[in-house]
Design an enzyme around this catalytic site. Structure first.
Site, PDB file in Angstrom:
ATOM      1  N   CYS A 104       0.885  -1.312   0.037  1.00 63.57           N
ATOM      2  CA  CYS A 104      -0.036   0.164   0.058  1.00 63.57           C
ATOM      3  C   CYS A 104       0.675   1.299   0.018  1.00 63.57           C
ATOM      4  O   CYS A 104       0.346   2.400  -0.368  1.00 63.57           O
ATOM      5  CB  CYS A 104      -1.040   0.113   1.198  1.00 63.57           C
ATOM      6  N   HIS A 139      -3.906   6.922   1.990  1.00 63.84           N
ATOM      7  CA  HIS A 139      -4.095   5.570   1.384  1.00 63.84           C
ATOM      8  C   HIS A 139      -5.666   5.026   1.712  1.00 63.84           C
ATOM      9  O   HIS A 139      -5.807   5.194   2.850  1.00 63.84           O
ATOM     10  CB  HIS A 139      -3.299   4.487   1.736  1.00 63.84           C
ATOM     11  N   ASN A 157     -10.070  -1.100  -0.979  1.00 61.86           N
ATOM     12  CA  ASN A 157      -8.705  -0.662  -1.037  1.00 61.86           C
ATOM     13  C   ASN A 157      -7.855  -1.361  -2.171  1.00 61.86           C
ATOM     14  O   ASN A 157      -7.883  -2.600  -2.384  1.00 61.86           O
ATOM     15  CB  ASN A 157      -8.100  -1.560   0.479  1.00 61.86           C
TER      16      ASN A 157
HETATM   17  N1  COA Z   1     -18.493  -9.974   7.450  1.00 64.59           N
HETATM   18  C1  COA Z   1     -19.230 -10.336   8.593  1.00 64.59           C
HETATM   19  N2  COA Z   1     -18.465 -10.552   9.735  1.00 64.59           N
HETATM   20  C2  COA Z   1     -17.186 -10.567   9.713  1.00 64.59           C
HETATM   21  C3  COA Z   1     -16.292 -10.280   8.431  1.00 64.59           C
HETATM   22  C4  COA Z   1     -17.215 -10.151   7.279  1.00 64.59           C
HETATM   23  N3  COA Z   1     -16.629  -9.844   6.233  1.00 64.59           N
HETATM   24  N4  COA Z   1     -15.156 -10.406   8.776  1.00 64.59           N
HETATM   25  C5  COA Z   1     -14.927 -10.732  10.079  1.00 64.59           C
HETATM   26  N5  COA Z   1     -16.212 -10.942  10.725  1.00 64.59           N
HETATM   27  C6  COA Z   1     -16.510 -11.216  12.010  1.00 64.59           C
HETATM   28  C7  COA Z   1     -15.241 -11.905  12.770  1.00 64.59           C
HETATM   29  O1  COA Z   1     -15.330 -13.343  12.399  1.00 64.59           O
HETATM   30  C8  COA Z   1     -15.698 -11.692  14.298  1.00 64.59           C
HETATM   31  O2  COA Z   1     -16.572 -12.601  14.554  1.00 64.59           O
HETATM   32  P1  COA Z   1     -16.841 -13.254  16.261  1.00 64.59           P
HETATM   33  O3  COA Z   1     -16.917 -11.921  16.892  1.00 64.59           O
HETATM   34  O4  COA Z   1     -17.821 -13.960  15.832  1.00 64.59           O
HETATM   35  O5  COA Z   1     -15.391 -13.781  16.165  1.00 64.59           O
HETATM   36  C9  COA Z   1     -16.367 -10.350  14.222  1.00 64.59           C
HETATM   37  O6  COA Z   1     -16.778 -10.167  12.793  1.00 64.59           O
HETATM   38  C10 COA Z   1     -15.382  -9.140  14.657  1.00 64.59           C
HETATM   39  O7  COA Z   1     -14.283  -9.427  14.116  1.00 64.59           O
HETATM   40  P2  COA Z   1     -13.202  -8.528  14.327  1.00 64.59           P
HETATM   41  O8  COA Z   1     -11.957  -8.587  13.658  1.00 64.59           O
HETATM   42  O9  COA Z   1     -13.101  -7.992  16.213  1.00 64.59           O
HETATM   43  O10 COA Z   1     -13.617  -7.244  13.739  1.00 64.59           O
HETATM   44  P3  COA Z   1     -12.824  -5.491  13.841  1.00 64.59           P
HETATM   45  O11 COA Z   1     -13.923  -4.614  14.268  1.00 64.59           O
HETATM   46  O12 COA Z   1     -11.574  -5.592  14.056  1.00 64.59           O
HETATM   47  O13 COA Z   1     -12.956  -5.469  12.111  1.00 64.59           O
HETATM   48  C11 COA Z   1     -11.338  -5.193  10.317  1.00 64.59           C
HETATM   49  C12 COA Z   1     -12.414  -6.069  11.284  1.00 64.59           C
HETATM   50  C13 COA Z   1     -10.626  -5.994   9.463  1.00 64.59           C
HETATM   51  C14 COA Z   1     -12.412  -4.339   9.460  1.00 64.59           C
HETATM   52  C15 COA Z   1     -10.620  -4.240  11.147  1.00 64.59           C
HETATM   53  O14 COA Z   1      -9.690  -4.813  11.989  1.00 64.59           O
HETATM   54  C16 COA Z   1      -9.647  -3.357  10.203  1.00 64.59           C
HETATM   55  O15 COA Z   1     -10.267  -2.535   9.394  1.00 64.59           O
HETATM   56  N6  COA Z   1      -8.380  -3.756  10.082  1.00 64.59           N
HETATM   57  C17 COA Z   1      -7.532  -2.983   9.098  1.00 64.59           C
HETATM   58  C18 COA Z   1      -7.723  -3.628   7.969  1.00 64.59           C
HETATM   59  C19 COA Z   1      -6.930  -2.854   6.807  1.00 64.59           C
HETATM   60  O16 COA Z   1      -7.281  -1.536   6.589  1.00 64.59           O
HETATM   61  N7  COA Z   1      -6.061  -3.573   5.885  1.00 64.59           N
HETATM   62  C20 COA Z   1      -5.361  -2.882   4.966  1.00 64.59           C
HETATM   63  C21 COA Z   1      -4.204  -2.053   5.130  1.00 64.59           C
HETATM   64  S1  COA Z   1      -3.135  -1.561   4.010  1.00 64.59           S
END
Ligand code: COA
Length: 330
Positions: free
Chosen positions: A112, A256, A287
């Protein structure tokens, strides 16, 4: 002093749009979850196009906008996470596609932060007098490396395909790239990675490795989130200091487009007015890795948000981890 400036940007996204509702049909997810967690509503996916197909379309547009022909390009910088071939990279392939054999080309795979690292190389090339016209291509096909089963839902919903091509030229005026700052930290490599093909294995690639999911992007979302909201503000401050520009002078911040929640958290930490100063178009594209900043810049320009003489900040964070920021006088 001779400086590098962004003369023109072209962009291209493949026509196939994949909405959150489309994803609901193939995995256990929901439009609400995706919107609330990331701000994304839809993204574009390739349907048979490869990385240099997207790159070529974006390049054709930027050359026209810059009033150039391919022969005017002195050096190509090609950023992608997935080139047409594992070897060679996309840069040499573009000399073939553009019909300019012999043109130097360098490939970078800074995820990224590819656009920021590309800017830093272009700045050095131009300021040193080595080259006058740089073509910085950022082209990403991610959809082929995502796991669209429920197991891969935390990652697959976030990414989209797209490309941008940016022409940087030399100027003796006061406009241009005032500072570019880049960083990397391999301690977190496994928090956002695609492991295979890999020299950890001999041979690089086997059916067993693919069956274990090693050919797919894997992410520790919480770690990425935590580091991103710390590093973005830090590196933006660093780039401002290096450029001798105050935060209040900034007309536009184009981060980004990783995730709207990250953008919101960064705006809050820097005390920036989100909707006035910080640009976001993640709802349309997801993204797109190294293409996301120039695609957002392209659209910000089209919407009349950037004027000659404005101070602009671009900033990134991504796999590696890598991060960076640049202060630009438009
Ligand atoms: N749809 C529905 N549920 C989903 C899901 C989806 N696409 N992806 C994950 N979940 C679920 C998980 O399994 C978890 O379930 P559980 O509580 O039963 O275990 C629940 O949602 C919460 O997961 P969690 O990982 O705590 O969510 P979060 O609030 O941390 O959000 C992201 C997850 C990935 C959106 C967040 O961590 C994030 O934005 N990270 C940065 C990602 C990013 O920007 N990457 C690129 C950088 S260049």
């Amino acid at each position: 002093m001779r400086k590098a400036y962004i003369d023109a940007i072209g962009m291209y996204v493949p026509p196939k749009i994949v909405t959150n509702q489309d994803l609901e049909k193939i995995m256990d997810t929901s439009d609400q979850w995706i919107r609330e967690r990331s701000g994304i509503q839809e993204r574009h996916h390739v349907d048979g196009e490869c990385t240099t197909d997207l790159a070529l379309k974006a390049t054709e547009e930027v050359l026209e906008k810059a009033g150039m022909v391919a022969e005017d390009i002195d050096h190509i910088i090609f950023s992608t996470m997935a080139s047409d071939y594992f070897v060679p990279g996309g840069g040499p392939m573009m000399t073939r596609r553009l019909g300019i054999p012999g043109t130097p080309a360098v490939d970078i795979r800074m995820a990224c932060s590819g656009f920021l690292y590309g800017l830093s190389i272009a700045k050095a090339f131009i300021e040193s007098g080595a080259h006058d016209n740089i073509l910085l291509i950022t082209s990403e096909v991610q959809s082929v490396a995502l796991d669209f089963s429920t197991e891969g839902r935390d990652t697959a919903v976030l990414f989209g395909d797209g490309a941008a091509a940016t022409v940087l030229k030399a100027t003796d005026t006061d406009r241009g790239l005032l500072s570019v700052v880049t960083h990397s930290d391999g301690r977190y490599a496994e928090d956002l990675m695609m492991r295979t093909p890999s020299t950890l294995d001999n041979p690089l690639l086997t059916h067993a490795l693919l069956d274990q999911g090693h050919g797919r992007v894997k992410m520790n979302g919480r770690s990425v989130f935590k580091h991103a909201i710390t590093k973005f503000p830090q590196v933006i401050k660093e780039a401002l200091e290096k450029a001798g520009v105050e935060k209040d002078q900034i007309k536009l911040v184009v981060p980004h487009q990783a995730n709207l929640r990250i953008t919101e958290a960064v705006a809050k930490r820097l005390d920036l007015k989100l909707h006035e100063v910080v640009y976001s178009n993640i709802h349309k594209y997801g993204n797109t890795t190294s293409a996301s900043i120039p695609i957002a810049l392209y659209e910000a320009m089209a919407e009349g948000k950037l004027h000659r003489g404005d101070y602009l900040v671009v900033a990134s964070f991504g796999a590696g981890f890598t991060w960076g920021a640049s202060v630009i006088k438009w």
